[in-house]
Design an enzyme around this catalytic site. Structure first.
Site, PDB file in Angstrom:
ATOM      1  N   GLU A 278      28.492 -58.607 -31.938  1.00  0.00           N
ATOM      2  CA  GLU A 278      28.097 -59.063 -33.279  1.00  0.00           C
ATOM      3  C   GLU A 278      26.891 -58.303 -33.819  1.00  0.00           C
ATOM      4  OE1 GLU A 278      26.887 -63.058 -32.553  1.00  0.00           O
ATOM      5  OE2 GLU A 278      28.877 -63.726 -31.972  1.00  0.00           O
ATOM      6  N   CYS A 347       1.537 -62.858 -55.930  1.00  0.00           N
ATOM      7  CA  CYS A 347       0.179 -63.376 -55.844  1.00  0.00           C
ATOM      8  C   CYS A 347      -0.142 -63.879 -54.431  1.00  0.00           C
ATOM      9  CB  CYS A 347       0.074 -64.493 -56.858  1.00  0.00           C
ATOM     10  SG  CYS A 347      -1.584 -64.830 -57.288  1.00  0.00           S
TER      11      CYS A 347
HETATM   12  N1  LLP Z   1      24.545 -62.816 -33.742  1.00  0.00           N
HETATM   13  C1  LLP Z   1      23.692 -63.838 -33.871  1.00  0.00           C
HETATM   14  C2  LLP Z   1      24.081 -65.154 -33.335  1.00  0.00           C
HETATM   15  C3  LLP Z   1      22.456 -63.672 -34.495  1.00  0.00           C
HETATM   16  O1  LLP Z   1      21.613 -64.692 -34.594  1.00  0.00           O
HETATM   17  C4  LLP Z   1      22.102 -62.404 -35.012  1.00  0.00           C
HETATM   18  C5  LLP Z   1      20.816 -62.186 -35.684  1.00  0.00           C
HETATM   19  C6  LLP Z   1      23.031 -61.357 -34.878  1.00  0.00           C
HETATM   20  C7  LLP Z   1      24.232 -61.597 -34.224  1.00  0.00           C
HETATM   21  C8  LLP Z   1      22.760 -59.974 -35.400  1.00  0.00           C
HETATM   22  O2  LLP Z   1      21.633 -59.410 -34.824  1.00  0.00           O
HETATM   23  P1  LLP Z   1      21.289 -57.864 -35.103  1.00  0.00           P
HETATM   24  O3  LLP Z   1      22.377 -57.037 -34.490  1.00  0.00           O
HETATM   25  O4  LLP Z   1      21.225 -57.676 -36.577  1.00  0.00           O
HETATM   26  O5  LLP Z   1      19.976 -57.663 -34.446  1.00  0.00           O
HETATM   27  N2  LLP Z   1      15.360 -61.245 -40.084  1.00  0.00           N
HETATM   28  C9  LLP Z   1      15.086 -60.561 -38.841  1.00  0.00           C
HETATM   29  C10 LLP Z   1      16.282 -60.497 -37.946  1.00  0.00           C
HETATM   30  C11 LLP Z   1      16.859 -61.858 -37.605  1.00  0.00           C
HETATM   31  C12 LLP Z   1      18.079 -61.766 -36.727  1.00  0.00           C
HETATM   32  C13 LLP Z   1      18.752 -63.083 -36.613  1.00  0.00           C
HETATM   33  N3  LLP Z   1      19.932 -63.089 -35.838  1.00  0.00           N
HETATM   34  C14 LLP Z   1      14.543 -59.178 -39.160  1.00  0.00           C
HETATM   35  O6  LLP Z   1      14.429 -58.834 -40.332  1.00  0.00           O
HETATM   36  O7  LLP Z   1      14.172 -58.417 -38.257  1.00  0.00           O
END
Ligand code: LLP
Length: 423
Positions: A278, A347
């Protein structure tokens, strides 16, 4: 200063291009701030991933929380990806983009009864469960619908992903998943339930992970659990490795996807079931930039400031995690270098894009690109300070498409009523 370039973003005679389009041509048309994504980057990264795992039975479910623009989802769909959604809102987007329900995974640590109902009604591939109470509720709702819910338990393997604490999810102190021991008892307890069919086991240990050992350790732990379940008569169809593969924002040195595959495949092959992934950021982060105008420049005894029309409302990552995003001019090599804080109009002192950054001594109305903004950018945007969320553009070769225009003030006031009786 650093000028980030990759196979989709490069300078031609000092003018920044995305694929075969000058970035400035797009921002002139849409105004700023504007998010721009490269379709080529998305397809290239997806193909690299699929290629690295081509010799094992696997299916990628792009985590749409990274960027849920329906055209982005549609690109993934056309590449053969399924979609991991974290809410009913994301599920609706995936369905609108034409994703077949059997290619959707419904995740989320706090799904509401309505979301569980919607997942069951749409007949998605599986729902993840992250607590016993959630399994109970899924069973109850499935029973009322005379259905058997396909469920995977998200197991928290208690490994340290060594990433920012806000995006680390695989430790006991994190709210996510169920520990191995409890998960094992829950699989056994609900295995004969009329309304639950356990189809898989799932992990996701965090995001922006740049080293392999945490993945290997987690996969080893969950493989052992997988086989313990098997020996007790529970044969699962899927083993879901989650996402979290790190990318380069600054000087990180993440594993290549080939290294990732080679390290995990020996463990995954032994399982003999379908392997799911994922990733979100891996595909999207460096597909996108946020283009902004320099509204003003100013100096005091201590600092130079570049005040931009992009803010924490468009890209929250620097304010929330102290994240580094490269910032560079659309036309380079015009001025000498200075050190400046690049800040937005919101702000809050926490509203910054970059601090003490080496950058050209840009002038009012010069345009900049904020790099690596394709993942967790627009999806985390807000209307704070009454700001309108920006347009999103996708470039494909020498063509570009405005997939969504800037919000209007009418959008911001949608359904808000002035109630006369309140004064
Ligand atoms: N699967 C699940 C259950 C997740 O919670 C997440 C991300 C992913 C897959 C995908 O993860 P990735 O491959 O994108 O690392 N807002 C934060 C990142 C939060 C990620 C949350 N979960 C940032 O900007 O760094």
């Amino acid at each position: 200063m650093r000028y980030f370039e990759n196979e989709s973003y490069s300078y031609r005679n000092d003018v920044l291009f995305v694929e075969d389009v000058a970035v400035g041509d797009i921002s002139e048309k849409t105004g700023t701030p504007v998010f721009i994504y490269s379709k080529k980057h998305i397809s290239d990264r997806f193909r690299q991933f699929a290629d690295a795992f081509r010799d094992i039975d696997h299916h990628v479910f792009y985590a749409s929380k990274a960027n849920f623009n329906i055209n982005v989802i549609n690109i993934f769909r056309s590449l053969g990806s399924g979609i991991d959604v974290n809410s009913e809102g994301e599920m609706i987007r995936a369905l609108k983009a034409g994703v077949a329900p059997q290619n959707i995974i419904l995740s989320g640590v706090g799904k509401t009864a309505d979301e569980i109902r919607a997942g069951l009604d749409s007949d998605v591939l599986m729902l993840k469960a992250e607590s016993e109470e959630e399994i109970e509720l899924i069973a109850k709702i499935a029973e009322s619908k005379n259905k058997k819910a396909r469920v995977a338990i998200r197991v928290n393997p208690e490994v340290d992903a060594k990433t920012h604490p806000y995006i680390s999810t695989g430790l006991a102190q994190n709210k996510f998943g169920i520990n191995e021991k409890d998960a094992e008892s829950l699989y056994l307890k609900y295995n004969n339930s009329r309304c639950i069919k356990f189809t898989g086991i799932d992990m996701h240990i965090g995001s922006q992970i740049t080293s392999l050992p945490p993945f290997i350790e987690a996969v080893e732990k969950l493989s052992a659990l997988y086989f313990r379940l098997k020996s007790q008569g529970i044969t699962l169809e899927h083993f879901d490795v989650g996402g979290g593969m790190g990318v380069v924002y600054k000087e990180e040195n993440p594993f290549s996807i080939h290294e990732f595959a080679e390290a995990l495949k020996p463990h995954l092959r032994k399982l003999g079931c379908k392997i799911l992934f994922e990733p979100g950021r891996f595909f999207m982060a460096n597909s996108g930039i946020l283009v902004s105008d320099i509204l003003y420049t100013k100096k005091n005894d201590k600092k130079n400031f570049l005040i931009t029309d992009a803010a924490m409302t468009e890209l929250m990552r620097p304010s929330l995690y102290g994240s580094y995003h490269n910032v560079q001019p659309l036309i380079r090599n015009k001025y000498p270098e200075i050190k400046a804080d690049i800040v937005g109009p919101v702000c809050e002192s926490g509203d910054f894009i970059a601090k003490d950054r080496e950058i050209e001594d840009l002038k009012q109305n010069d345009k900049i690109a904020i790099i690596s903004a394709g993942a967790y950018g627009m999806v985390m945007a807000s209307n704070y300070n009454g700001r309108r969320r920006p347009p999103e553009v996708i470039v494909d070769g020498d063509k570009y498409f405005i997939t969504r225009s800037r919000e209007t003030f009418d959008h911001l006031l949608y359904d808000e009523k002035l109630i006369k009786e309140l004064i």
